[in-house]
Design an enzyme around this catalytic site. Sequence first.
Site, PDB file in Angstrom:
ATOM      1  CG  PHE A  94      17.079  82.720  55.475  1.00  0.00           C
ATOM      2  CD1 PHE A  94      17.665  84.720  55.375  1.00  0.00           C
ATOM      3  CD2 PHE A  94      15.851  83.323  54.670  1.00  0.00           C
ATOM      4  CE1 PHE A  94      17.347  84.466  53.752  1.00  0.00           C
ATOM      5  CE2 PHE A  94      15.812  83.766  53.912  1.00  0.00           C
ATOM      6  CZ  PHE A  94      16.246  84.869  53.202  1.00  0.00           C
ATOM      7  CG  ASP A 165      13.262  76.532  58.434  1.00  0.00           C
ATOM      8  OD1 ASP A 165      14.318  75.668  57.807  1.00  0.00           O
ATOM      9  OD2 ASP A 165      13.839  77.317  58.423  1.00  0.00           O
ATOM     10  CG  HIS A 168      20.948  75.722  57.504  1.00  0.00           C
ATOM     11  ND1 HIS A 168      21.349  76.239  58.228  1.00  0.00           N
ATOM     12  CD2 HIS A 168      20.188  77.004  56.856  1.00  0.00           C
ATOM     13  CE1 HIS A 168      21.057  78.315  58.123  1.00  0.00           C
ATOM     14  NE2 HIS A 168      20.220  78.122  56.864  1.00  0.00           N
ATOM     15  CD  GLN A 191      18.465  80.335  48.792  1.00  0.00           C
ATOM     16  OE1 GLN A 191      19.741  79.487  49.539  1.00  0.00           O
ATOM     17  NE2 GLN A 191      19.570  81.754  48.097  1.00  0.00           N
ATOM     18  CE  LYS A 194      18.950  77.148  52.524  1.00  0.00           C
ATOM     19  NZ  LYS A 194      19.469  78.399  51.752  1.00  0.00           N
ATOM     20  NE  ARG A 223      -6.737  72.126  39.811  1.00  0.00           N
ATOM     21  CZ  ARG A 223      -6.383  73.491  39.583  1.00  0.00           C
ATOM     22  NH1 ARG A 223      -4.739  73.166  39.345  1.00  0.00           N
ATOM     23  NH2 ARG A 223      -6.617  73.566  38.142  1.00  0.00           N
ATOM     24  CE1 TYR A 230     -10.083  75.293  35.424  1.00  0.00           C
ATOM     25  CE2 TYR A 230     -11.218  74.125  34.048  1.00  0.00           C
ATOM     26  CZ  TYR A 230     -10.237  75.092  34.574  1.00  0.00           C
ATOM     27  OH  TYR A 230      -9.467  75.176  33.392  1.00  0.00           O
ATOM     28  NE  ARG A 240       1.002  73.559  39.423  1.00  0.00           N
ATOM     29  CZ  ARG A 240       0.038  73.960  38.998  1.00  0.00           C
ATOM     30  NH1 ARG A 240      -1.800  73.836  39.822  1.00  0.00           N
ATOM     31  NH2 ARG A 240       0.179  74.510  37.518  1.00  0.00           N
TER      32      ARG A 240
HETATM   33  C1  LIG Z   1      16.774  78.338  57.867  1.00  0.00           C
HETATM   34  C2  LIG Z   1      16.070  78.593  56.696  1.00  0.00           C
HETATM   35  N1  LIG Z   1      14.995  78.803  56.638  1.00  0.00           N
HETATM   36  C3  LIG Z   1      14.034  78.535  55.385  1.00  0.00           C
HETATM   37  C4  LIG Z   1      15.020  79.298  54.541  1.00  0.00           C
HETATM   38  C5  LIG Z   1      14.584  79.959  52.821  1.00  0.00           C
HETATM   39  O1  LIG Z   1      13.823  78.661  52.053  1.00  0.00           O
HETATM   40  P1  LIG Z   1      13.444  79.659  50.533  1.00  0.00           P
HETATM   41  O2  LIG Z   1      15.146  80.665  49.914  1.00  0.00           O
HETATM   42  O3  LIG Z   1      13.979  78.809  49.461  1.00  0.00           O
HETATM   43  O4  LIG Z   1      12.653  80.418  50.777  1.00  0.00           O
HETATM   44  C6  LIG Z   1      15.926  79.309  54.365  1.00  0.00           C
HETATM   45  C7  LIG Z   1      16.954  79.721  52.751  1.00  0.00           C
HETATM   46  O5  LIG Z   1      16.802  80.775  52.558  1.00  0.00           O
HETATM   47  C8  LIG Z   1      16.956  78.929  55.842  1.00  0.00           C
HETATM   48  O6  LIG Z   1      18.483  79.676  56.128  1.00  0.00           O
END
Ligand SMILES: Cc1ncc(COP(=O)(O)O)c(C=O)c1O
Length: 406
Positions: A94, A165, A168, A191, A194, A223, A230, A240
């Site tokens: 992605f 990353d 998945h 997301q 997932k 912070r 602050y 967050r």
């Molecule tokens: C391989 C990969 N990395 C990063 C992301 C980014 O995640 P998000 O959509 O939560 O920003 C995704 C999916 O959407 C992804 O498939």
Amino acid sequence: MLALFGGSPIRTRPFPSWPVFGKTEEDRLLGTLRSGEWGRLDGHQVEAFERRFAAMHGCRHGVAVVNGTVSLRIALLAAGIQAEDEVIVPPYTFLSTASAVVEANAIPVFADIDLDTFNLDPKAVEAAITARTRAIIPVHFAGQPADMDALQRLADAHGLLLLEDAAHAHGASHGARAVGSLGQIASFSFQSSKNLTAGEGGIITTNDEALAAASRSIQNCGRTEGGIWYEHHVISGNYRLGEFQGAVLNGQLDRLEEQTATRDANGTCLARQLQSLPGVLPQRRSPQCTRHAYHLFMLRLNPIEFGASRDAVLSALEAEGIPCSAGYGFSLPAQPLFRNKAFGPYLPGVRDRLDYGRARCPNSDLVCTQSIWLEHSLLLGTREDMNEIAAAFEKIHHYRDQLGGR
Ligand SMILES: Cc1ncc(COP(=O)(O)O)c(C=O)c1O
């Protein structure tokens, strides 16, 4: 006769839907609502989730954030990636894996994937390393851990950061270790699509105290832990995650172990059934993959050996009642964003000398034309469901002449 041309479809019942939720999520959400503690700084849902998720992934630290793109960028910044540093990424992933690098003002460099596992090919990574390389971002594609042993050797030899990353790969493992703890730092996404979701969300996991502290600071407006409210130490923002999402994620986490075991067993069974069909090449499982998260069940369809085009097979599968898709239409270097270097304020000093039109990723390009994706919720059902998916492929192969040239 194929269902596409009026025959009876193999499958008429729906597959399991996604997301899966129930009383656990309802109770936690209502509890959060009634507590009035809705923000990360007020309540304890996100904090508890960070601890639980990190521990399940072999890590001492978890820092939840608003999504899995921001988590990649924060991980890069926390590790000290500087403007114009090079970061090696796969072309078959992605957008975020590469765009987060640009958003850290660093340069994504594409290295091709392996044609059988669909993960970064360590030989291509080695060839892409230059004096400017600072990090590698392997994606555990479709939920199968990348070749982390070979990548770690390269990272050690060249002093590079290894950032997983794992968007998945919730709950997957490589040898005796969980993904999320394989490199120095990792990023997950929550997301909607997932394997663990609250609609949106992400987390950074690590066993490194300094990386954890830097990530936590960037997540919270720069912070420092125990610092003056602050007082802001680094360029940052509010990333967050809120307590409602924390509540849902805690509920979802109760289900993850069982769901992951089901997906792995069903995915393994389906791959075994499909691999005997000519031209059907399910993602090869590496010997180090002790648990595949199967965010996707993915295969390559060789149209010559199968006797029909990938797109015709996709239409035929849909008609047989098997939801499926082609996945990415082209490799990331061909995205307009990279072709046109539409990087906005980022990389002003080097934009002119970058040329993504010259990136060579033949394996990724081929996979884009041959891939078939089945979503993970299809694997949450029964063995009978897997038999029906396999039967649909067999039927389409048997009647492939009806697709004549499509
Ligand atoms: C391989 C990969 N990395 C990063 C992301 C980014 O995640 P998000 O959509 O939560 O920003 C995704 C999916 O959407 C992804 O498939």
